[in-house]
Motif scaffolding. Structure first.
Motif, mmCIF file in Angstrom:
data_model
loop_
_atom_site.group_PDB
_atom_site.id
_atom_site.type_symbol
_atom_site.label_atom_id
_atom_site.label_comp_id
_atom_site.label_asym_id
_atom_site.label_seq_id
_atom_site.Cartn_x
_atom_site.Cartn_y
_atom_site.Cartn_z
ATOM 1 N N LEU B 57 0.829 -1.208 0.000
ATOM 2 C CA LEU B 57 0.000 0.000 0.000
ATOM 3 C C LEU B 57 0.858 1.250 0.000
ATOM 4 O O LEU B 57 0.660 2.171 -0.791
ATOM 5 C CB LEU B 57 -0.932 0.010 1.219
ATOM 6 C CG LEU B 57 -2.129 -0.935 1.145
ATOM 7 C CD1 LEU B 57 -2.984 -0.806 2.391
ATOM 8 C CD2 LEU B 57 -2.963 -0.638 -0.102
ATOM 9 N N GLY B 60 2.523 2.025 -3.226
ATOM 10 C CA GLY B 60 1.665 2.247 -4.381
ATOM 11 C C GLY B 60 1.007 3.611 -4.398
ATOM 12 O O GLY B 60 0.336 3.964 -5.356
ATOM 13 N N VAL B 61 1.189 4.384 -3.333
ATOM 14 C CA VAL B 61 0.470 5.655 -3.197
ATOM 15 C C VAL B 61 1.491 6.776 -3.027
ATOM 16 O O VAL B 61 2.489 6.602 -2.336
ATOM 17 C CB VAL B 61 -0.474 5.598 -1.976
ATOM 18 C CG1 VAL B 61 -1.212 6.905 -1.791
ATOM 19 C CG2 VAL B 61 -1.468 4.450 -2.134
ATOM 20 N N PRO B 62 1.252 7.945 -3.659
ATOM 21 C CA PRO B 62 2.216 9.049 -3.521
ATOM 22 C C PRO B 62 2.399 9.476 -2.061
ATOM 23 O O PRO B 62 1.436 9.473 -1.286
ATOM 24 C CB PRO B 62 1.569 10.181 -4.312
ATOM 25 C CG PRO B 62 0.639 9.530 -5.252
ATOM 26 C CD PRO B 62 0.171 8.274 -4.584
ATOM 27 N N VAL B 65 -0.019 12.237 -0.896
ATOM 28 C CA VAL B 65 -1.393 11.819 -0.603
ATOM 29 C C VAL B 65 -1.450 11.180 0.780
ATOM 30 O O VAL B 65 -2.342 11.470 1.584
ATOM 31 C CB VAL B 65 -1.906 10.853 -1.693
ATOM 32 C CG1 VAL B 65 -3.236 10.234 -1.283
ATOM 33 C CG2 VAL B 65 -2.050 11.573 -3.025
ATOM 34 N N ALA C 213 -6.121 7.653 -3.291
ATOM 35 C CA ALA C 213 -5.046 6.683 -3.057
ATOM 36 C C ALA C 213 -5.321 5.401 -3.840
ATOM 37 O O ALA C 213 -4.412 4.804 -4.424
ATOM 38 C CB ALA C 213 -4.922 6.378 -1.566
ATOM 39 N N TYR C 216 -4.445 5.969 -7.458
ATOM 40 C CA TYR C 216 -2.983 5.892 -7.641
ATOM 41 C C TYR C 216 -2.506 4.441 -7.562
ATOM 42 O O TYR C 216 -1.615 4.006 -8.299
ATOM 43 C CB TYR C 216 -2.267 6.722 -6.580
ATOM 44 C CG TYR C 216 -2.165 8.199 -6.921
ATOM 45 C CD1 TYR C 216 -1.363 8.631 -7.967
ATOM 46 C CD2 TYR C 216 -2.828 9.155 -6.176
ATOM 47 C CE1 TYR C 216 -1.242 9.975 -8.270
ATOM 48 C CE2 TYR C 216 -2.719 10.507 -6.471
ATOM 49 C CZ TYR C 216 -1.917 10.915 -7.523
ATOM 50 O OH TYR C 216 -1.804 12.239 -7.818
ATOM 51 N N LEU C 217 -3.094 3.692 -6.643
ATOM 52 C CA LEU C 217 -2.706 2.294 -6.482
ATOM 53 C C LEU C 217 -2.974 1.520 -7.775
ATOM 54 O O LEU C 217 -2.123 0.753 -8.244
ATOM 55 C CB LEU C 217 -3.504 1.690 -5.317
ATOM 56 C CG LEU C 217 -2.836 0.620 -4.468
ATOM 57 C CD1 LEU C 217 -1.524 1.106 -3.902
ATOM 58 C CD2 LEU C 217 -3.765 0.216 -3.326
ATOM 59 N N THR C 220 -0.434 2.546 -10.310
ATOM 60 C CA THR C 220 0.869 1.940 -10.008
ATOM 61 C C THR C 220 0.894 0.482 -10.449
ATOM 62 O O THR C 220 1.856 0.028 -11.088
ATOM 63 C CB THR C 220 1.149 2.025 -8.497
ATOM 64 O OG1 THR C 220 1.024 3.377 -8.076
ATOM 65 C CG2 THR C 220 2.542 1.514 -8.179
#
Lengths: 256, 234, 243
Positions: B57, B60-62, B65, C213, C216-217, C220
């Motif tokens: 997790l 995978g997220v900036p 954020v 999120a 984005y996930l 990715t």
């Protein structure tokens, strides 16, 4: 380039690494169909000498003549360099080298390896190159491996593939740099068989090898190097069976 | 110190905030990373699963954020919690989420995931024979970890830790967005007020470069130390 | 179209935050993020190839400036680079009178420029490392077969270096995707900008940021999936043959 009976001459080649002189003025003359074998202990300079012939190493002194065309050098602050790299590239394309570690291009299949230089250096049509490559691969017994990548083949197969790659250039002279030294003993035979076939069909070859029996069999001339000097040179029967120097006798003596 | 239209002292304070934030986050990240690595190497499937979920997790997220989620969400979460306390037990407290602590927690949490991967690889590279030898000489688990596994692991982990630190250092700049007065925030405010971006941003950029260069030097020294006995030192 | 909108509105009827209106915000944010990241990566890679070659030049006056560029851009936060370009662009003599001003007046292009310069620096070093790791023997074989330097670069060195750089470049793509979130601080409505807007409007941080999120996930994972496929195809030569 005119074709003459003497495709390659090296005259008085000298080479230094730092202050250490590894080649102390070596000469050699390869006539059409000659098979010249360079033997000697490691460090004798035999590989360096071979690598000077296609200018992978730059000789510090001496002349190289391919057919009647001498290679021109000039002195720079980094040492002696060929005057015209285009000339060197043209000449290298005529002197195919086979390496100890095969040096097949890892990102290309075997077939792509074989056609690479004919297509992109010699400018052959791709289709013709592929046809020729296939018959060469057939000849070295690897037609069924045409689409394999180098890492997917055994060392012996890679080396036979590398010989096919060299042959695809239709070279004037083939240079072999210890072609069997990196192979497992059971794979050496196949590679030597291919090389013997080349010698038999009259290819001009210069090879560095530790395979004395093979050298006796195929060579027209054997040269024994010791510390950058030609200690003995001549027909294999003379050099290998009747060595004059004590050093060569010891070198040839069976190892315990 | 150069005055920089009166912003000099504040920039210096901001630089100290950046440095403190980076070092504290690094400590959090290393602790979390060690925990994560043990979780991912654990044979317990639940623990292993939690470790994997966390690293996946986070990676995978900036960063920004996650930072916004924790900072803005954290305040509301805590408010909800204190409201519950008030209703249930008549305890009336108000906790204000501190931007600095939120920054340390977020950055530590993010880089804990990256450190976890680094440590996992490093732990796995220590030969079991070394630990066996330690046990054979009567070392306790903790002693064997401290004296044998940890120093051996560090040799493999150091380059990864170094990389993570360099990225972490640059990530601290993001806290300026959620309102923490680090040197980037000071420079941004000064730029907006004076319309002189180069005057403020260039010294800040050079400070980052300086810290990065110094860190690189320190890490190469450390690498030499942990490489003792393994031949080539570079 | 109208029917679709009504359908949406009805579907989301029970939800105060994720209305068709906010979803449109997220959608526009998604397209902005993808445009920014894709364009900067594309231009970045085009810059990085010659820079990576120059980075290995034996002439210090070619090699050193490139090294300085990558050192500075890799050693400082992207946010600062963004501020410098965004606020600094007006200082370029005459830009406000030039034909480029309408372009640079918008935040999108300064951001694109900053992102491009940043990713080009990282990509240059990735390619540089891959080029440096080309097997010496393969280069020697290319020389021995009469290849000129440009031909060797084009046929042997670069193709094999690009393949080796693929895993690291995949990480760089994901890094850029995540780093692009800072675009929201210079008024760009990218994905993060949209999420911040929704947060500020509804004071709903969990919904706003967890939703973004998840997007984005997904992005990715898509990038990872694509690169894994690419690696399987282009790095076939490093794997034992199947079957």
């Amino acid at each position: 380039m005119a074709t003459t009976a003497t495709p390659l001459q090296a005259r008085n080649i000298k080479k230094r690494f730092g202050t250490h002189e590894v080649l102390k003025g070596l000469s050699l003359e390869a006539h059409q169909g000659d098979v010249i074998t360079l033997i000697g202990a490691s460090g004798s300079g035999k590989s360096t000498f071979l690598r000077c012939m296609n200018l992978l190493e730059q000789p510090d002194e001496g002349e190289l003549i391919v057919h009647d065309e001498p290679i021109h050098f000039r002195d720079t602050k980094h040492g002696r360099e060929p005057m015209d790299w285009k000339q060197v590239e043209r000449i290298r394309a005529k002197l195919s080298m086979v390496f100890q570690n095969f040096n097949l291009w890892a990102h290309m299949t075997l077939l792509e390896n074989v056609i690479e230089a004919p297509v992109h250096v010699l400018g052959k049509p791709k289709k013709q190159a592929i046809d020729e490559a296939r018959s060469l691969l057939d000849r070295v017994g690897l037609l069924d491996r045409a689409d394999y990548y180098p890492t997917q083949m055994s060392g012996g197969q890679q080396q036979r593939g590398a010989i096919a790659r060299a042959l695809a250039m239709d070279p004037e002279v083939m240079l072999f740099d210890e072609p069997t030294s990196a192979l497992d003993p059971e794979l050496v035979g196949d590679v030597l068989k291919v090389m013997r076939g080349l010698a038999d069909e009259g290819r001009t070859m210069i090879l560095v090898t530790h395979e004395i029996a093979f050298a006796r069999d195929v060579s027209s001339q054997v040269i024994y190097l010791h510390q950058g000097v030609i200690e003995e040179s001549g027909a294999p029967a003379q050099v290998l069976d009747d060595p004059r120097s004590e050093r060569l006798r010891q070198f040839l003596a069976p190892k315990h | 110190m150069i005055n920089l239209q009166g912003y000099g002292p504040r920039l210096l304070e901001g630089a100290w905030v950046t440095f403190e934030l980076a070092v504290l986050s690094l400590i959090v990240a290393v602790i979390l990373g060690l925990l994560t690595a043990s979780a991912k190497l654990s044979r317990n499937r639940l623990v292993h699963g939690i470790g994997t979920l966390y690293t996946t997790l986070i990676r995978g997220v900036p960063d920004l954020v996650l930072m916004m989620l924790l900072f803005y969400g954290g305040q509301i979460g805590i408010n909800m919690l204190t409201d519950q306390l008030y209703e249930a037990f008549d305890i009336d407290i108000f906790i204000n989420v501190n931007a600095f602590i939120a920054g340390v927690v977020t950055i530590g949490l993010i880089f804990g995931a990256y450190m976890g991967e680094t440590f996992r690889g490093a732990f796995q590279s220590v030969e079991e024979g070394q630990m066996e030898a330690a046990r054979a000489y009567g070392m306790s688990d903790w002693l064997a970890f401290r004296r044998i596994r940890f120093p051996l692991m560090m040799r493999h982990a150091l380059p990864g830790i170094g990389n993570n630190w360099m990225v972490l250092l640059k990530t601290t700049a993001l806290v300026s967005i959620i309102g923490l007065t680090d040197m980037v925030r000071v420079a941004a405010e000064a730029t907006k007020a004076t319309h002189e971006p180069f005057l403020f941003m260039v010294p800040v950029a050079m400070t980052y470069l300086l810290i990065a260069t110094l860190s690189e030097w320190i890490f190469s020294r450390l690498a030499k130390r942990y490489n003792a006995g393994f031949g080539e030192t570079h | 179209m109208e029917a679709l909108t009504t359908w949406w509105t009805e579907l989301l009827g029970g939800n105060a935050i994720f209305t068709a209106n906010t979803l449109e915000f997220y959608w526009n944010g998604l397209t902005t993020t993808i445009q920014l990241v894709f364009l900067s990566l594309l231009i970045g890679i085009l810059l990085a190839v010659p820079l990576a070659i120059g980075r290995g030049s034996k002439h210090p006056w070619i090699r050193m400036p490139i090294y300085a560029y990558t050192y500075v851009f890799r050693g400082t936060p992207l946010l600062i680079q963004l501020y410098l370009v965004y606020y600094g662009v007006v200082f370029f003599e005459g830009i406000q009178e030039s034909m480029f001003w309408p372009i640079f007046r918008e935040a999108f292009y300064p951001a694109l420029m900053a992102f491009t310069l940043n990713t080009a620096a990282y990509t240059t070093e990735i390619f540089r490392g891959a080029i440096k790791n080309t097997a010496k023997g393969e280069i020697e074989a290319a020389r021995a077969y009469g290849m000129s330097k440009p031909l060797m670069l084009r046929r042997i060195v670069l193709p094999s270096a690009f393949r080796r750089a693929l895993p690291a470049y995949g990480n760089e793509v994901i890094f850029m995707l995540h780093a692009s979130a800072v675009a929201s601080v210079v008024t760009i409505m990218d994905l993060t900008g949209a999420a911040y807007y929704v947060y500020a409007r509804f004071y709903a941080p969990f919904q706003a940021f967890i939703f973004v999120a998840l997007i984005y996930l997904c992005l990715t994972f898509s990038v990872m999936f694509v690169f894994r496929r690419l690696e399987r195809r282009l790095l076939a030569h490093l794997r034992p043959r199947e079957g």
